[in-house]
Design an enzyme around this catalytic site. Sequence first.
Site, PDB file in Angstrom:
ATOM      1  N   SER A 122     -34.811-106.598 -20.173  1.00 54.20           N
ATOM      2  CA  SER A 122     -35.999-105.783 -19.955  1.00 54.20           C
ATOM      3  C   SER A 122     -35.606-104.413 -19.448  1.00 54.20           C
ATOM      4  O   SER A 122     -34.570-104.242 -18.797  1.00 54.20           O
ATOM      5  CB  SER A 122     -36.920-106.455 -18.921  1.00 54.20           C
ATOM      6  OG  SER A 122     -37.954-105.585 -18.505  1.00 54.20           O
ATOM      7  N   TYR A 136     -38.249-110.558 -10.937  1.00 52.17           N
ATOM      8  CA  TYR A 136     -38.193-110.338 -12.382  1.00 52.17           C
ATOM      9  C   TYR A 136     -37.128-109.289 -12.725  1.00 52.17           C
ATOM     10  O   TYR A 136     -36.279-109.508 -13.591  1.00 52.17           O
ATOM     11  CB  TYR A 136     -39.561-109.889 -12.896  1.00 52.17           C
ATOM     12  CG  TYR A 136     -39.578-109.629 -14.388  1.00 52.17           C
ATOM     13  CD1 TYR A 136     -39.656-110.684 -15.287  1.00 52.17           C
ATOM     14  CD2 TYR A 136     -39.500-108.327 -14.887  1.00 52.17           C
ATOM     15  CE1 TYR A 136     -39.662-110.459 -16.658  1.00 52.17           C
ATOM     16  CE2 TYR A 136     -39.501-108.089 -16.253  1.00 52.17           C
ATOM     17  CZ  TYR A 136     -39.587-109.155 -17.131  1.00 52.17           C
ATOM     18  OH  TYR A 136     -39.576-108.919 -18.483  1.00 52.17           O
TER      19      TYR A 136
END
Length: 230
Positions: A122, A136
Amino acid sequence: MSTHILITGASRGIGAAIAAALAGGGARVVALSSADGDLADPATPDRLWQSSLDRLDGRIDGLVNNAGVFEANPADAADADWLAGWNRTMQVNLTASAQLCRHAVRHWQARGSGGRIVNIASRAAYRGDSPAHWHYAASKAGMVAMTKTIARAYAKDGILAFAICPGFTMTGMADDYLASRGGDKLLADIPLGRVAMPGEVGEMARWCATDAPASMTGAVLDVNGASYVR
């Protein structure tokens, strides 16, 4: 002979697009989803690897780790809840991927065949994320570091590893996030003027898993509309 690919998190969004791109390119694909097992359970990745190997006649040529969770974990949550949230995200996003990568590396070493790993990380790995998503961002940064380590360690064995770092992508998860954070403001931060489409990420993953030059191993590819450039 068709290429055999295992992909996790393939029921929708980016994962489904990757599976479609690979199948469209002639690969034989085992597309796993949460219905096949909960990656929060440390025993699941081992079981899924073996069952996928059985389904693919004992040969896996490529692994795409796409499964992941994006769950808020506010810093002011109760201590036990915050730690549980951290550990769950790390298990699903990073540790399960590591377990599957390890199986893949050992499989290819035993066969002497080489293989390819594509880890879907990401933009958050480099830019960070919201105050409720420390875990995350950390899990995705871990995926990038793991990918680079695998690439450096096993290139001599013909084992290649790539990471792809999407920004916002037009999936249900991103829709919810955009709505909660003010979509117009976030889109203004993307010079391209729109979020990525799943098919764009799917094509990048297909290329890395099948056609990318071997000298590219260890590469981290961005797909974020120039919202974060390195």
